[in-house]
Design an enzyme around this catalytic site. Structure first.
Site, mmCIF file in Angstrom:
data_model
loop_
_atom_site.group_PDB
_atom_site.id
_atom_site.type_symbol
_atom_site.label_atom_id
_atom_site.label_comp_id
_atom_site.label_asym_id
_atom_site.label_seq_id
_atom_site.Cartn_x
_atom_site.Cartn_y
_atom_site.Cartn_z
ATOM 1 N N GLY A 194 0.856 -1.184 0.000
ATOM 2 C CA GLY A 194 0.000 0.000 0.000
ATOM 3 C C GLY A 194 0.886 1.225 0.000
ATOM 4 N N GLY A 244 2.892 3.582 1.353
ATOM 5 C CA GLY A 244 3.477 3.736 2.679
ATOM 6 C C GLY A 244 4.237 5.043 2.848
ATOM 7 N NE ARG A 245 9.346 5.402 -0.480
ATOM 8 C CZ ARG A 245 10.602 5.468 -0.856
ATOM 9 N NH1 ARG A 245 11.364 6.431 -0.390
ATOM 10 N NH2 ARG A 245 11.100 4.586 -1.682
ATOM 11 C CE LYS A 279 9.873 6.614 -4.532
ATOM 12 N NZ LYS A 279 10.489 6.103 -5.772
ATOM 13 C CG ASP A 300 11.591 7.481 7.001
ATOM 14 O OD1 ASP A 300 11.078 7.066 5.937
ATOM 15 O OD2 ASP A 300 12.763 7.909 7.071
ATOM 16 N N GLY A 301 8.102 6.971 6.036
ATOM 17 C CA GLY A 301 7.222 7.696 5.113
ATOM 18 C C GLY A 301 7.940 8.772 4.308
ATOM 19 N NE ARG A 360 1.482 1.161 -6.872
ATOM 20 C CZ ARG A 360 1.223 2.416 -6.544
ATOM 21 N NH1 ARG A 360 -0.023 2.849 -6.441
ATOM 22 N NH2 ARG A 360 2.215 3.261 -6.286
ATOM 23 C CG ASP A 368 4.659 -2.902 -5.386
ATOM 24 O OD1 ASP A 368 5.382 -3.756 -5.943
ATOM 25 O OD2 ASP A 368 5.103 -2.111 -4.545
ATOM 26 C CG ASP A 371 7.868 3.514 -7.300
ATOM 27 O OD1 ASP A 371 8.612 4.411 -6.864
ATOM 28 O OD2 ASP A 371 7.367 2.641 -6.556
#
Ligand code: AMP
Ligand code: MG
Length: 481
Positions: free
Chosen positions: A89, A91-92, A123, A135-136, A196, A263, A273
């Site tokens: 998912g 996450g950052r 991002k 830590d995102g 995705r 993903d 990405d």
């Protein structure tokens, strides 16, 4: 927020509701220093009119743009290096906004009557319910690398997300793979969908055929409208075709994405990405980008196989609501589509017209053979640069810095195969880029040099100069994506 009159919000993923995403807030960063704004990309969605202060409010503090419901972290699962992970998912990052591209931007493409639905995705914007121990955050170096990869790929005619904004955020991050503490940033990318393969995998994993149906109709109606409602194999064919095209263009660009997990592939066949990516210096099928890819699973020449494997995972999700035999037929279209697209991609990069399947294939084979035979001296990008336009570039190539490479059997075969083909838009050779001795490459040493200037002296001029040169190459090649 003074967006241009061309700005058209259309937040459709948000409409899917809480089964597909979670409302989140951006981190409150100690600093927001604008490092890069892509006004050409911004103009495609009506955001180029923002002042720098408004830009920072929108893409550093995430004050909502007009007509947008507020950021959501997208839910998805995925196979990472073939291991299923149900803990993924956003996450950052998050989906910050969706809007239509402008009619002018749409008109540049084949189906110019259909302005595409575009995402602003982030991002490094902070922690979300999917951050796990992370830590995102995004390192500034990671942000700079994504800016560079996207600009290079766009210039080379690869369908890619664009880096829209990079803002340094003033935190000190600890990372195992960068000298730490290291600087932080938040990136915003403009892309044609963040749905995705892993978005479907999550619905299948949760045993929710209803969610698969919803996602199918979402993706069909918004991204593949030529597919008839309910034609799931048709949708699989469309996604397979787009993925084959993307893969072929990576190969022709000499690009190694590095992390071809489910993903990191989306339903439009647009590349996105960019983490540990690299470009090939010279022909090397085993060339691997990610230091953690110990088995070479995502090595340069294994990318078609990796994308195909990922497509089989998507098909198995669609099989929950459709006919497996028909989905298998759709999947089996990947090989032929890839071969076709590879021919088209090589012709595009060599700047020549098609002469029919057999002659085009001879050219692909001869180009690859020359690159293989040439070893380290025959760098990937210079070959395409020297011979762009076929015979129209003969004199230039044979009097240039690599003239001595252009002899021998493999070269004769290449030249023969190339000269059969007519130049495509020969006037492109008049661009000053072709007067340079060297083409723009994007090899690791140059990337590290650009970063070092920022890290050591906060000197952004090498990055900006590189981006300006890439923009010149983009306008010289004028590839269609
Ligand atoms: P990636 O390899 O960048 O596609 O990321 C894989 C997964 O790890 C995604 O779910 C990301 O959101 C998550 N992730 C990567 N880095 C971080 C981080 N620093 N903090 C939180 N989540 C992260
Ligand atoms: Mg990812």
């Amino acid at each position: 927020m003074p967006v241009s009159p061309a700005y058209r919000p259309d937040p459709r993923f948000f409409d899917l509701g809480p089964d597909y995403s979670d409302a989140v807030k951006a981190a409150d960063f100690p600093q927001t220093i604008l490092r890069f704004r892509n006004d050409r990309a911004a103009a495609e969605v009506g955001l180029e009119t923002l002042t720098d202060a408004e830009w920072i409010a929108a893409f550093g503090r995430f004050d909502p743009l007009p007509g947008q419901p507020g950021p959501v972290a997208m839910r998805y699962h995925g196979h990472q290096f073939r291991q299923y992970n149900s803990d993924l998912g956003d996450g950052r990052g998050f989906l910050a906004a969706q809007m239509r591209e402008t009619p002018q931007a749409a008109a540049l493409r084949e189906r110019g009557d259909r302005p595409r639905l575009m995402d602003l995705g982030t991002k490094g914007s902070g922690r979300t319910p999917w951050s796990r121990d992370g830590d995102g955050r995004l390192t500034l170096k990671g942000g700079v690398r994504e800016v560079l990869a996207a600009a290079m790929l766009e210039a080379q005619g690869v369908p890619t997300s664009r880096a829209l904004s990079l803002i340094e955020t003033g935190e000190a991050l600890e990372r195992g793979d960068e000298p730490s503490p290291t600087r932080s940033a938040v990136l915003v990318r403009l892309s044609h969908s963040h749905v995705r393969f892993g978005t479907f995998q999550r619905a299948a994993y949760l045993n929710r055929p209803d969610q698969i149906e919803t996602l199918i109709e979402h993706v069909r109606s918004l991204y593949h409208p030529d597919v008839a409602p309910g034609d799931v194999p048709g949708l699989m064919r469309a996604i397979t075709a787009a993925s084959a095209r993307l893969t072929a263009r990576w190969i022709a660009a000499g690009f190694v994405h590095g992390v071809l997990n489910t993903d990191n592939l989306n339903v439009t066949g647009e590349s996105f990405d960019y983490g540990p990516w690299r470009f090939l210096p010279y022909y090397d099928p085993a060339f691997t980008a990610a230091y953690f890819d110990h088995g070479g699973l995502y090595a340069f020449a294994r990318q078609p196989e990796a994308v195909f494997w990922n497509l089989t995972q998507l098909a198995s999700c669609l099989a929950v609501v459709s006919e497996p035999k028909l989905l298998a037929d759709a999947l089996n279209g990947f090989g032929p589509a890839y071969i076709r697209e590879l021919r088209a991609a090589f012709l595009m990069r060599l700047g020549v017209h098609s002469l029919g399947e057999a002659a085009d294939q001879r050219l692909v084979d001869a180009t690859l053979a020359l690159l293989r035979e040439g070893g380290e001296a025959m760098r990937w990008e210079p070959l395409f640069f020297d011979w762009f336009g076929g015979f129209a570039s003969s004199a230039r190539a044979l009097s240039g810095p690599r003239a001595k490479l252009y002899q021998g059997e493999a070269f004769d075969a290449f030249r023969f195969a190339l000269m059969e083909h007519e130049p495509d838009r020969i006037e492109r050779l008049e661009h000053p880029m072709f007067a340079a001795r060297e083409p723009e490459e994007m090899l690791i040493d140059e990337v590290e040099t650009i970063w070092s200037a920022i890290a050591a002296d906060d000197d952004w001029s090498p990055l900006n100069a590189k981006l300006a040169r890439l923009e010149a190459t983009r306008t010289a090649w004028r590839f269609d994506t």
